[in-house]
Design an enzyme around this catalytic site. Structure first.
Site, PDB file in Angstrom:
ATOM      1  CG  ASN A 199      25.331  28.886 -25.835  1.00 31.30           C
ATOM      2  OD1 ASN A 199      24.155  29.145 -26.076  1.00 31.30           O
ATOM      3  ND2 ASN A 199      26.339  29.607 -26.311  1.00 31.30           N
ATOM      4  NE  ARG A 231      24.800  33.347 -24.883  1.00 31.19           N
ATOM      5  CZ  ARG A 231      24.890  33.487 -26.196  1.00 31.19           C
ATOM      6  NH1 ARG A 231      25.173  32.457 -26.961  1.00 31.19           N
ATOM      7  NH2 ARG A 231      24.711  34.659 -26.756  1.00 31.19           N
ATOM      8  CG  HIS A 235      27.060  39.658 -28.217  1.00 36.29           C
ATOM      9  ND1 HIS A 235      27.023  40.418 -29.361  1.00 36.29           N
ATOM     10  CD2 HIS A 235      26.809  38.387 -28.603  1.00 36.29           C
ATOM     11  CE1 HIS A 235      26.750  39.634 -30.386  1.00 36.29           C
ATOM     12  NE2 HIS A 235      26.614  38.394 -29.962  1.00 36.29           N
ATOM     13  NE  ARG A 291      21.728  38.291 -35.891  1.00 32.62           N
ATOM     14  CZ  ARG A 291      22.171  37.992 -34.675  1.00 32.62           C
ATOM     15  NH1 ARG A 291      21.723  38.661 -33.636  1.00 32.62           N
ATOM     16  NH2 ARG A 291      23.041  37.045 -34.489  1.00 32.62           N
ATOM     17  CD  GLU A 308      29.967  34.597 -25.519  1.00 37.70           C
ATOM     18  OE1 GLU A 308      30.443  33.946 -26.467  1.00 37.70           O
ATOM     19  OE2 GLU A 308      28.924  35.253 -25.622  1.00 37.70           O
TER      20      GLU A 308
END
Ligand code: ADP
Length: 394
Positions: free
Chosen positions: A7, A90, A179, A238, A381
């Site tokens: 990742n 990923r 996600h 964010r 993940e």
């Protein structure tokens, strides 16, 4: 099969080596602050745990450092790079072309590069990881798993924006959703737990990035993040949902440049903008000391989540379970409490003592008479990517 999951972020590489199909984790690690003289390398196996600071100039140097740890005579887990059978990468944005796990070739790489305009913070770093891995692990199969892929099932009425049609048709402007690997993993775990596949679930991923997905019969049917991973819930830095008129006001009246606006909304807003910190642990601590900004930010955060739960329950015409996952979702009993407060109209009720229990396992934190289950499911993940890579290659 030994599958290495990579990742690769803008300033970090996280990795995990798994043996499949047994799902045994052989080692896990990360290199953070790439590009600095004090990059931090973490590396963990069953027998060793090493944290060291190195000068790591770029992603290539980072991946070389990881390789030398994997091959190290004392703490390593491999004798040769050829023992890696496949690498699962990923990649954040797969656009509308890639809704499946895909073997990497030149065309896939150029598409990932093209999609960088849609995910400038993520895709270039993801691609760099792929190119480096091809060089270092030349005999391994290289596979990509896109964060957007799980949301390929979202119907047009939910993913299209009400702007002129050609911007959707020609320019690909639509909600993509992110996600996906996490939402897929936890929703499948939920279905296993509930012992049924035809379920109506709301998966709430609360980490540094936060998103919420409506999942019907195992398929994503709506998602809070949109064209980029910026819409929806209030996140660490964010803003999430915001009236676009604010952008024109910032530029035309307050003198911001578009880069300033981007920086403001992606890096300086969210919990950081509201409280001065993007770490929920600090914010909870400050709130418990009576800090009014922190108390309000937590309430705003939970309020936004509640609104999405209401919307998604309406779109699915029902709800079997809500799922909390990722750093905040799994660990913050306070956030779960704020979200689940006064939701009896929606048929769910939190059990306060179950909510306080800590565990790394899937757990149910609702009262026994709550019709809708409230599940806490640790996401994984890396394991999900390894499963998908294994399935593609076997
Ligand atoms: P990422 O999106 O980077 O993978 P994580 O899923 O690790 O992020 O989540 C990071 C967030 O989880 C941070 O805001 C952190 O404060 C929060 N978090 C982690 N542990 C706890 C805890 N025990 N209580 C509250 N928040 C926590």
């Amino acid at each position: 099969m030994n599958i290495l999951i990579i990742n690769s972020g803008s300033s970090s590489i996280k990795y995990q080596l798994l043996e499949m199909p047994s799902t045994k984790v052989i080692c896990v690690g990360s290199i953070e602050r790439i590009g600095s003289t004090d990059a931090i390398s973490n590396y963990k196996t069953d027998n060793n745990k090493v944290e060291k600071i190195y000068e790591i100039a770029n992603h290539k140097a980072g991946l070389e450092r990881i390789t030398s740890l994997l091959l190290d005579a004392e703490i390593g887990v491999l004798n040769s790079t050829e023992e890696i059978d496949a690498i699962g990468h990923r990649v954040v944005h797969g656009g509308s072309d890639y809704t499946e796990t895909t073997l990497i070739d030149e065309e896939v790489k150029s598409k990932i590069k093209m999609l960088s305009t849609l995910a400038p913070l993520h895709n270039p770093a993801n691609l760099q990881g792929i190119v480096m891995a091809e060089e270092i692990f030349a005999t391994a199969k290289q596979v990509v798993v896109f964060d957007t892929a799980f949301h390929g099932t979202v119907p047009v009425k939910a993913k299209k924006y009400a702007i002129p049609n050609e911007l959707y048709e020609k320019d690909g402007i639509q909600a993509y959703g992110f996600h996906g690997t996490s939402h897929k993993y936890v929703s499948e775990k939920a279905n296993e737990y509930l012992l049924k596949e035809n379920t109506k679930l709301i998966s709430i991923h609360l980490g540094n990035g936060c998103s919420i997905t409506a999942i019907k019969d195992g398929k994503s049917i709506d998602h809070s993040m949109g064209f980029a991973p910026s819409n929806g819930l209030i996140m660490g830095t964010r803003s999430g949902d915001i009236d676009h008129s604010i952008i024109y006001y910032l530029v035309n009246t307050l003198g911001y440049s578009l880069d300033d606006v981007n920086e403001l909304l992606n890096k300086k807003s969210g919990m950081l903008g509201l409280t001065g910190s993007n770490d929920l642990r600090d914010i909870e601590e400050e709130a418990s000391n009576g800090n009014a900004d922190c108390i309000l930010a937590l309430e705003m955060n939970a309020y936004r989540i509640k609104k999405y739960i209401g919307a998604y329950t309406a779109t699915m015409n029902g709800l079997d379970a809500i799922i909390f996952t990722a750093g905040i979702g799994e660990n913050s009993s306070l956030m779960r409490q704020l979200v689940c407060k006064d939701m009896d109209y929606f048929n769910f009720q939190l059990d306060d003592s179950k909510n306080e229990l800590r565990s790394k396992n899937i757990r149910e934190v609702n009262t026994t008479d709550s019709k809708v289950k409230i599940l806490v499911i640790p996401t994984n993940e890396e394991l999900e990517i390894a499963k998908q890579v294994y399935e593609l290659l076997n």
